[in-house]
Design a protein around this motif. Structure first.
Motif, PDB file in Angstrom:
ATOM      1  N   ALA A   1      44.612  49.367  30.742  1.00 39.11           N
ATOM      2  CA  ALA A   1      45.840  49.047  31.476  1.00 39.11           C
ATOM      3  C   ALA A   1      45.677  49.349  32.961  1.00 39.11           C
ATOM      4  N   GLY A   2      44.983  50.449  33.269  1.00 36.26           N
ATOM      5  CA  GLY A   2      44.742  50.786  34.669  1.00 36.26           C
ATOM      6  C   GLY A   2      43.900  49.744  35.358  1.00 36.26           C
ATOM      7  N   TYR A   3      42.920  49.213  34.655  1.00 34.77           N
ATOM      8  CA  TYR A   3      42.062  48.174  35.234  1.00 34.77           C
ATOM      9  C   TYR A   3      42.877  46.928  35.565  1.00 34.77           C
ATOM     10  N   ASP A   4      43.718  46.507  34.626  1.00 36.96           N
ATOM     11  CA  ASP A   4      44.529  45.308  34.864  1.00 36.96           C
ATOM     12  C   ASP A   4      45.463  45.504  36.063  1.00 36.96           C
ATOM     13  N   ARG A   5      45.987  46.704  36.210  1.00 35.39           N
ATOM     14  CA  ARG A   5      46.931  46.971  37.292  1.00 35.39           C
ATOM     15  C   ARG A   5      46.242  47.062  38.651  1.00 35.39           C
ATOM     16  N   LEU A   6      45.043  47.622  38.687  1.00 39.11           N
ATOM     17  CA  LEU A   6      44.362  47.894  39.955  1.00 39.11           C
ATOM     18  C   LEU A   6      43.358  46.816  40.358  1.00 39.11           C
ATOM     19  N   ALA A   7      43.017  45.936  39.436  1.00 35.77           N
ATOM     20  CA  ALA A   7      41.993  44.925  39.724  1.00 35.77           C
ATOM     21  C   ALA A   7      42.320  44.048  40.937  1.00 35.77           C
ATOM     22  N   PRO A   8      43.564  43.584  41.107  1.00 37.96           N
ATOM     23  CA  PRO A   8      43.833  42.759  42.298  1.00 37.96           C
ATOM     24  C   PRO A   8      43.532  43.485  43.609  1.00 37.96           C
ATOM     25  N   GLY A   9      43.868  44.769  43.682  1.00 39.24           N
ATOM     26  CA  GLY A   9      43.565  45.533  44.895  1.00 39.24           C
ATOM     27  C   GLY A   9      42.081  45.722  45.094  1.00 39.24           C
ATOM     28  N   ALA A  10      41.341  45.949  43.995  1.00 36.91           N
ATOM     29  CA  ALA A  10      39.884  46.106  44.096  1.00 36.91           C
ATOM     30  C   ALA A  10      39.239  44.820  44.599  1.00 36.91           C
ATOM     31  N   ARG A  11      39.747  43.693  44.128  1.00 38.01           N
ATOM     32  CA  ARG A  11      39.216  42.409  44.592  1.00 38.01           C
ATOM     33  C   ARG A  11      39.504  42.202  46.077  1.00 38.01           C
ATOM     34  N   ARG A  12      40.713  42.540  46.506  1.00 35.35           N
ATOM     35  CA  ARG A  12      41.063  42.347  47.917  1.00 35.35           C
ATOM     36  C   ARG A  12      40.224  43.246  48.820  1.00 35.35           C
TER      37      ARG A  12
ATOM     38  N   GLN B   1      33.544  41.946  52.650  1.00 36.18           N
ATOM     39  CA  GLN B   1      32.620  40.824  52.805  1.00 36.18           C
ATOM     40  C   GLN B   1      32.945  39.988  54.037  1.00 36.18           C
ATOM     41  N   LYS B   2      34.214  39.674  54.225  1.00 38.56           N
ATOM     42  CA  LYS B   2      34.607  38.864  55.379  1.00 38.56           C
ATOM     43  C   LYS B   2      34.305  39.584  56.691  1.00 38.56           C
ATOM     44  N   LEU B   3      34.480  40.911  56.704  1.00 38.95           N
ATOM     45  CA  LEU B   3      34.133  41.672  57.904  1.00 38.95           C
ATOM     46  C   LEU B   3      32.629  41.591  58.173  1.00 38.95           C
ATOM     47  N   ASN B   4      31.841  41.667  57.122  1.00 39.11           N
ATOM     48  CA  ASN B   4      30.398  41.542  57.307  1.00 39.11           C
ATOM     49  C   ASN B   4      30.030  40.150  57.826  1.00 39.11           C
ATOM     50  N   PHE B   5      30.696  39.116  57.306  1.00 41.04           N
ATOM     51  CA  PHE B   5      30.444  37.765  57.812  1.00 41.04           C
ATOM     52  C   PHE B   5      30.744  37.683  59.302  1.00 41.04           C
ATOM     53  N   LEU B   6      31.859  38.294  59.718  1.00 39.40           N
ATOM     54  CA  LEU B   6      32.281  38.193  61.109  1.00 39.40           C
ATOM     55  C   LEU B   6      31.335  38.958  62.029  1.00 39.40           C
ATOM     56  N   ARG B   7      30.976  40.158  61.668  1.00 39.28           N
ATOM     57  CA  ARG B   7      30.114  40.927  62.577  1.00 39.28           C
ATOM     58  C   ARG B   7      28.663  40.434  62.544  1.00 39.28           C
ATOM     59  N   ASP B   8      28.271  39.728  61.454  1.00 44.38           N
ATOM     60  CA  ASP B   8      26.917  39.177  61.367  1.00 44.38           C
ATOM     61  C   ASP B   8      26.882  37.693  61.718  1.00 44.38           C
ATOM     62  N   LEU B   9      27.905  37.231  62.425  1.00 42.89           N
ATOM     63  CA  LEU B   9      28.033  35.811  62.725  1.00 42.89           C
ATOM     64  C   LEU B   9      26.781  35.253  63.392  1.00 42.89           C
TER      65      LEU B   9
ATOM     66  N   ASP C   1      44.112  41.464  53.505  1.00 43.26           N
ATOM     67  CA  ASP C   1      43.336  41.992  52.379  1.00 43.26           C
ATOM     68  C   ASP C   1      43.323  43.516  52.400  1.00 43.26           C
ATOM     69  N   LEU C   2      43.081  44.093  53.570  1.00 42.92           N
ATOM     70  CA  LEU C   2      43.039  45.553  53.685  1.00 42.92           C
ATOM     71  C   LEU C   2      44.383  46.180  53.333  1.00 42.92           C
ATOM     72  N   ALA C   3      45.469  45.549  53.745  1.00 44.99           N
ATOM     73  CA  ALA C   3      46.796  46.081  53.440  1.00 44.99           C
ATOM     74  C   ALA C   3      47.063  46.048  51.943  1.00 44.99           C
ATOM     75  N   ALA C   4      46.690  44.950  51.282  1.00 44.45           N
ATOM     76  CA  ALA C   4      46.887  44.846  49.837  1.00 44.45           C
ATOM     77  C   ALA C   4      46.052  45.889  49.098  1.00 44.45           C
ATOM     78  N   ALA C   5      44.837  46.125  49.574  1.00 43.84           N
ATOM     79  CA  ALA C   5      43.981  47.119  48.942  1.00 43.84           C
ATOM     80  C   ALA C   5      44.522  48.528  49.145  1.00 43.84           C
ATOM     81  N   ALA C   6      45.013  48.818  50.343  1.00 39.95           N
ATOM     82  CA  ALA C   6      45.523  50.157  50.646  1.00 39.95           C
ATOM     83  C   ALA C   6      46.692  50.530  49.738  1.00 39.95           C
TER      84      ALA C   6
END
Length: 292
Positions: free
Chosen positions: A166-177, A183-191, A226-231
């Motif tokens: 149950a914890g996994y189902d509840r927290l998975a969306p935040g873990a994905r975000r 990843q997107k930050l790495n894309f931007l700084r490694d542009l 994404d960061l806000a949703a994860a936080a």
């Protein structure tokens, strides 16, 4: 052959210890930020997370090794071998590859299955085949290369806790975000490197040669969401992992802020990073019990 005659329920072996030590060496060499944050994880979570990230780094090295003499065909073959080795190790509990052996031990104990391992390898293959992304391929790539890594870590964080499913189902969306934001930050700084050296354009529709401040801000607005949703879900993590995740989140939030303060022309030329002194300050704040 005698190693395989030992009963499955055996004490921790020298081979197990060496494999996990090898995973730790991989992580310490490839990621200073992760190395700092991982020290705040309680055991056995710390070892399991290192084992997961070590496999990720090995796969990433196969597709991103800068040696131009290593063509796409040999890289694809190596990636196929690695994935098949992981599948075999998940079935048997053993691998002759130390990093794969360590990963399989953690995957079996923590419930990391092929449902989230296979998308990771699919994204790694995309790096060998796709140089310009559409919105659809970008979403698939980010899911497999980063969001599922967040899900693997979440499996580790929740292993052995009450009502882990149950914890996994509840927290998975935040873990994905959180994985997506990293990843997107790495894309931007490694542009610059991704475009000029590897010939890749990750962000759909972005004309890298005309990259401007408006492009930077549009990308960072998405990352900040994404960061806000994860936080929002970090406080619900087990205490064994909560502080480390806060440090990782704070480090990448700092990177996002520095990128937003950096002119697009400079991002296009060089890699923006968080200084080690700032990383240490973030960790120190977590050690003092702050929100990091």
């Amino acid at each position: 052959m005698s190693l395989f005659l030992v009963p499955r329920r055996r004490p921790r072996s020298l081979y197990d210890s060496v494999s996990e030590g090898s995973a730790a060496v991989v992580i310490s060499a490839y990621s200073s930020s992760f190395g700092l944050a991982s020290r705040l994880l309680a055991e056995p979570v710390r070892t399991h997370v290192r084992n997961v990230y070590a496999l990720v780094r090995v796969a990433d090295e196969i597709v991103d090794n800068p040696d131009p003499a290593l063509g796409t065909g040999p890289r694809a073959t190596m990636l196929d071998w690695l994935q098949e080795d992981v599948r075999h190790a998940l079935r048997t509990g053993y691998s002759g590859n130390l990093v794969v052996h360590a990963f399989a031990r953690s995957a079996i104990r923590c419930g990391i299955g092929e449902d989230i391992i296979d998308p990771f390898f699919a994204s790694m293959r995309m790096d060998l085949e796709t140089t310009v992304h559409t919105p659809e391929s970008f979403d698939r790539y980010v899911y497999g290369s980063a969001e599922v890594v967040g899900l693997m870590c979440l499996r580790v964080f929740l292993a052995g806790t009450d009502d882990a499913a149950a914890g996994y189902d509840r927290l998975a969306p935040g873990a994905r975000r959180l994985g997506a934001a990293f990843q997107k930050l790495n894309f931007l700084r490694d542009l610059a490197e991704d475009h000029d050296t590897l010939g890749r354009r990750y962000f759909p529709g972005l004309a890298v040669d005309r990259f401007c401040d408006a492009d930077r801000d549009r990308i960072l607005d998405d990352i900040d969401a994404d960061l806000a949703a994860a936080a929002a879900v970090v406080p619900d993590l087990p205490t064994s992992s909560r502080r480390a995740v806060r440090v990782a989140h704070a480090t990448f939030a700092e990177l996002a802020a520095r990128l937003r303060a950096t002119p697009a022309a400079e991002i296009r030329r060089s890699r923006v990073r968080v200084p080690d002194t700032v990383k240490l300050r973030i960790v120190a704040g977590a050690m003092r019990g702050g929100r990091a």
